[in-house]
Design an enzyme around this catalytic site. Structure first.
Site, PDB file in Angstrom:
ATOM      1  N   HIS A   1      -3.981  -5.158   0.550  1.00  0.00           N
ATOM      2  CA  HIS A   1      -3.489  -5.595   1.866  1.00  0.00           C
ATOM      3  C   HIS A   1      -3.551  -7.121   1.992  1.00  0.00           C
ATOM      4  O   HIS A   1      -4.617  -7.673   2.233  1.00  0.00           O
ATOM      5  CB  HIS A   1      -4.323  -4.956   2.983  1.00  0.00           C
ATOM      6  CG  HIS A   1      -4.060  -3.501   3.131  1.00  0.00           C
ATOM      7  ND1 HIS A   1      -3.061  -2.993   3.939  1.00  0.00           N
ATOM      8  CD2 HIS A   1      -4.635  -2.430   2.535  1.00  0.00           C
ATOM      9  CE1 HIS A   1      -3.041  -1.686   3.850  1.00  0.00           C
ATOM     10  NE2 HIS A   1      -3.994  -1.305   3.006  1.00  0.00           N
TER      11      HIS A   1
ATOM     12  N   SER B   1       0.406 -14.411  32.711  1.00  0.00           N
ATOM     13  CA  SER B   1       1.261 -14.682  33.877  1.00  0.00           C
ATOM     14  C   SER B   1       1.430 -16.186  34.070  1.00  0.00           C
ATOM     15  O   SER B   1       2.496 -16.648  34.494  1.00  0.00           O
ATOM     16  CB  SER B   1       0.715 -14.001  35.138  1.00  0.00           C
ATOM     17  OG  SER B   1      -0.536 -14.523  35.509  1.00  0.00           O
ATOM     18  N   THR B   2       0.403 -16.960  33.721  1.00  0.00           N
ATOM     19  CA  THR B   2       0.516 -18.415  33.893  1.00  0.00           C
ATOM     20  C   THR B   2       1.557 -18.999  32.939  1.00  0.00           C
ATOM     21  O   THR B   2       2.424 -19.784  33.341  1.00  0.00           O
ATOM     22  CB  THR B   2      -0.854 -19.093  33.630  1.00  0.00           C
ATOM     23  OG1 THR B   2      -1.831 -18.482  34.471  1.00  0.00           O
ATOM     24  CG2 THR B   2      -0.796 -20.575  33.914  1.00  0.00           C
TER      25      THR B   2
ATOM     26  N   GLY C   1      -3.958 -15.446  37.587  1.00  0.00           N
ATOM     27  CA  GLY C   1      -5.014 -16.356  37.144  1.00  0.00           C
ATOM     28  C   GLY C   1      -5.236 -16.240  35.647  1.00  0.00           C
ATOM     29  O   GLY C   1      -5.937 -17.043  35.052  1.00  0.00           O
TER      30      GLY C   1
ATOM     31  N   VAL D   1      -3.928 -15.752  31.449  1.00  0.00           N
ATOM     32  CA  VAL D   1      -3.111 -16.585  30.564  1.00  0.00           C
ATOM     33  C   VAL D   1      -1.634 -16.165  30.583  1.00  0.00           C
ATOM     34  O   VAL D   1      -0.739 -17.004  30.708  1.00  0.00           O
ATOM     35  CB  VAL D   1      -3.642 -16.479  29.107  1.00  0.00           C
ATOM     36  CG1 VAL D   1      -2.767 -17.248  28.148  1.00  0.00           C
ATOM     37  CG2 VAL D   1      -5.068 -16.977  29.045  1.00  0.00           C
TER      38      VAL D   1
ATOM     39  N   GLU E   1      -2.533  -8.870   4.329  1.00  0.00           N
ATOM     40  CA  GLU E   1      -2.613  -9.291   5.737  1.00  0.00           C
ATOM     41  C   GLU E   1      -4.037  -9.417   6.249  1.00  0.00           C
ATOM     42  O   GLU E   1      -4.270 -10.052   7.268  1.00  0.00           O
ATOM     43  CB  GLU E   1      -1.826  -8.303   6.624  1.00  0.00           C
ATOM     44  CG  GLU E   1      -2.371  -6.880   6.700  1.00  0.00           C
ATOM     45  CD  GLU E   1      -1.890  -5.954   5.580  1.00  0.00           C
ATOM     46  OE1 GLU E   1      -1.439  -6.471   4.542  1.00  0.00           O
ATOM     47  OE2 GLU E   1      -1.985  -4.722   5.736  1.00  0.00           O
TER      48      GLU E   1
ATOM     49  N   CYS F   1       0.817  -1.220   0.000  1.00  0.00           N
ATOM     50  CA  CYS F   1       0.000   0.000   0.000  1.00  0.00           C
ATOM     51  C   CYS F   1       0.852   1.272   0.000  1.00  0.00           C
ATOM     52  O   CYS F   1       1.438   1.602  -1.012  1.00  0.00           O
ATOM     53  CB  CYS F   1      -0.996  -0.041   1.165  1.00  0.00           C
ATOM     54  SG  CYS F   1      -2.310   1.164   0.968  1.00  0.00           S
TER      55      CYS F   1
END
Ligand code: XMP
Length: 511
Positions: A168, A227-228, A223, A225, A170, A80
């Protein structure tokens, strides 16, 4: 890291992150950098992509990248604005287009002898979004494809591995967009497709081991995603030297603190659950302003975390679940590059844990990649698929001041709603759901008695990133059963409403 890399130069397009995600889906590693901050180690990138932009190449504020170390030296794909830039400043001509070129178009002429369009047939749908158009190709330009309205929809430069497209690739609506990116990156630029969740885990664990050696690391589990997954990676690398702290602020979902804590322990994490509910509730007493609630919760969290971190002797590092979108330096849509980099303040006057060195094992990953990495390490699918939940928890879903009794009521309501979504197989079709406790009493009748009790609002939205959202058309029968269950089972509630506002203009949370 020994992967072939792609450099994506950002000119401020709303789609730049999508380019990166498509490239990653091809198992190719890529990085986004501002168009005017080309990394010094340019030789470590095997190909370069120029993004789109809201700017015009004809304007006084046109963005000028310095491509001297890129052009003719490595494979280059210009999308583009990028395609217009190459045309306008290399012997071609760009002008305002007569027709609005926005939305679907079909490739009407394709030179599919060229590797670039391998496997893409005539008529393939592409997505256009531009107001300028390329009238004349640049010097040595060779036309590869047109659409009904755009003659120069794709071209290459003779004698170079330089390709340019007006559309585009994408966006989802460009049906063969991913194939075109693969053609360019793999068949033309020769990149290896070796960026996989397994390879990420293996390399990250090895890097963490050599970076952290025998040092102790502290990490706050939420609790959620990110940090786990960060904790499981660090646990693989340094085991018991990772000290996880999971704070109960008393504003989590019903039973969540205990069940998630058990899950963490079951994963072999060295985790300490700290129940600080009273401390948070005391700090919140009498506060009804949403921003003041957030500030109070943030302050108490830092105090609790600091107290706990200080109990760990000789801790050297603070681990965080920062992900790639948090660290990408963005180019503002209005031109001047505006840096929005997350800063870590290793200075005095801050809580002790904030003076620690910071380790962020997920900072190269997009959210969907974090989930895939989590799955490849065997983290429970239910945990990885959990809806987002705000840090201040139920505090910003209780309108007005907060009391233990209001928290209890909302936890009960929320549990009926969320469990119902799971039972009806609706949970995964919804991006985020929850209940709001309104500061409204209304009259009802139960049996022969008049009631004057609380009203709750249910909210379920679909979204991709929380920036925009729409309410979900949940089945009436589900809403009916849920409403009945709430009013019959939760003492103190006699009315349930369903929120049918989109964001914007509403927000997802009510506070
Ligand atoms: P809004 O309400 O702004 O929410 O449409 C967008 C997303 O952000 C979450 N949210 C927060 N998350 N601290 C957080 O960690 C907060 O103070 C906060 N406020 C909103 C919200 O749950 C939704 O996912």
């Amino acid at each position: 890291m020994q992967h072939d890399k792609v450099l994506i130069l950002d000119f401020g397009s709303q789609y730049t992150q999508l380019i990166a995600r498509r490239v990653r889906e091809l198992n190719i590693y890529c990085e986004i950098h501002p168009y005017n901050k080309i990394p010094a180690q340019i030789n470590s990138y095997k190909a370069v992509v120029l993004s789109g932009s809201p700017q015009s190449v004809r304007g006084d504020d046109a963005l000028h990248p310095d491509l001297s170390k890129i052009r003719t030296k490595k494979p280059l794909l210009a999308v583009c604005y990028g395609a217009q830039y190459l045309a306008h400043f290399s012997g071609g001509n760009v002008a305002p287009s007569n027709t609005r070129e926005y939305g679907r178009a079909n490739l009407s002429f394709i030179d599919n002898q060229d590797l670039f369009f391998k496997g893409v047939s005539k008529g393939s749908q592409v997505w256009m979004s531009h107001s300028d158009t390329i009238k004349t190709l640049p010097t040595n330009g060779v036309l590869l494809a047109s659409t009904h309205d755009v003659e120069n929809a794709a071209y290459k430069i003779e004698g170079e591995s330089t390709y340019a497209i007006q559309f585009h690739p994408e966006v989802y609506h460009s049906t063969d967009g991913k194939q075109i990116l693969e053609n360019f990156l793999v068949s033309i630029a020769g990149l290896k497709q070796d960026w996989t969740p397994d390879s990420f885990v293996e390399e990250t664990v090895a890097n963490l081991k050599s970076q952290l050696t025998n040092d102790k690391v502290v990490l706050g589990l939420s609790g959620g995603v990110d940090s786990t997954v960060a904790a499981i990676l660090l646990n693989k690398a340094i085991g018991k030297n990772l000290y996880c702290i999971f704070v109960n602020n008393g504003l989590l979902r019903k039973d969540e603190f205990n069940s998630v804590l058990k899950q963490y322990e079951g994963m072999g994490l060295n985790v300490k659950g700290v129940d600080a509910s009273d401390r948070f509730l005391n700090a919140l007493a009498g506060i009804d302003d949403p921003e003041k609630k957030r500030k109070a919760i943030g302050r108490v969290f830092i105090e609790v975390f600091d107290d706990e971190a200080q109990l760990i002797k000789d801790v050297k590092w603070l681990a965080q679940g920062t992900i790639y979108p948090d660290v990408i330096e963005s180019v503002s849509a209005t031109g001047g590059p505006s840096a929005t980099i997350k800063s870590h303040h290793n200075v005095g006057g801050l809580p002790d844990f904030m003076k620690l060195k910071v380790v962020e094992p997920l900072k190269a990953l997009f959210k969907d990649e974090v989930r895939r990495v989590g799955a490849s390490m065997g983290i429970d699918a239910q945990l990885l698929g959990r809806h987002p939940f705000p840090g201040p928890g139920l505090a910003i879903r209780i309108l007005g001041d907060i009391t233990a009794e209001k928290v209890r009521i909302l936890q009960e309501v929320d549990a009926i709603f969320i469990n119902g979504l799971r039972e009806w197989d609706l949970y995964d079709k919804v991006w985020q759901a929850g209940a709001m406790l309104l500061p409204v009493n209304s009259v009802g009748v139960m049996g022969d008695e008049r009631t004057y009790e609380k009203c709750v609002a249910l909210r379920a939205v679909e979204s991709t990133d929380g920036m925009t959202a729409d309410w979900v058309n949940l089945p009436y029968e589900f809403l009916q059963k849920t409403s009945n269950a709430i009013i019959n089972k939760v003492k103190g509630v006699n009315r349930v409403v369903y929120d049918i506002s989109s964001k914007p203009p509403a927000t997802i949370e009510w506070e």
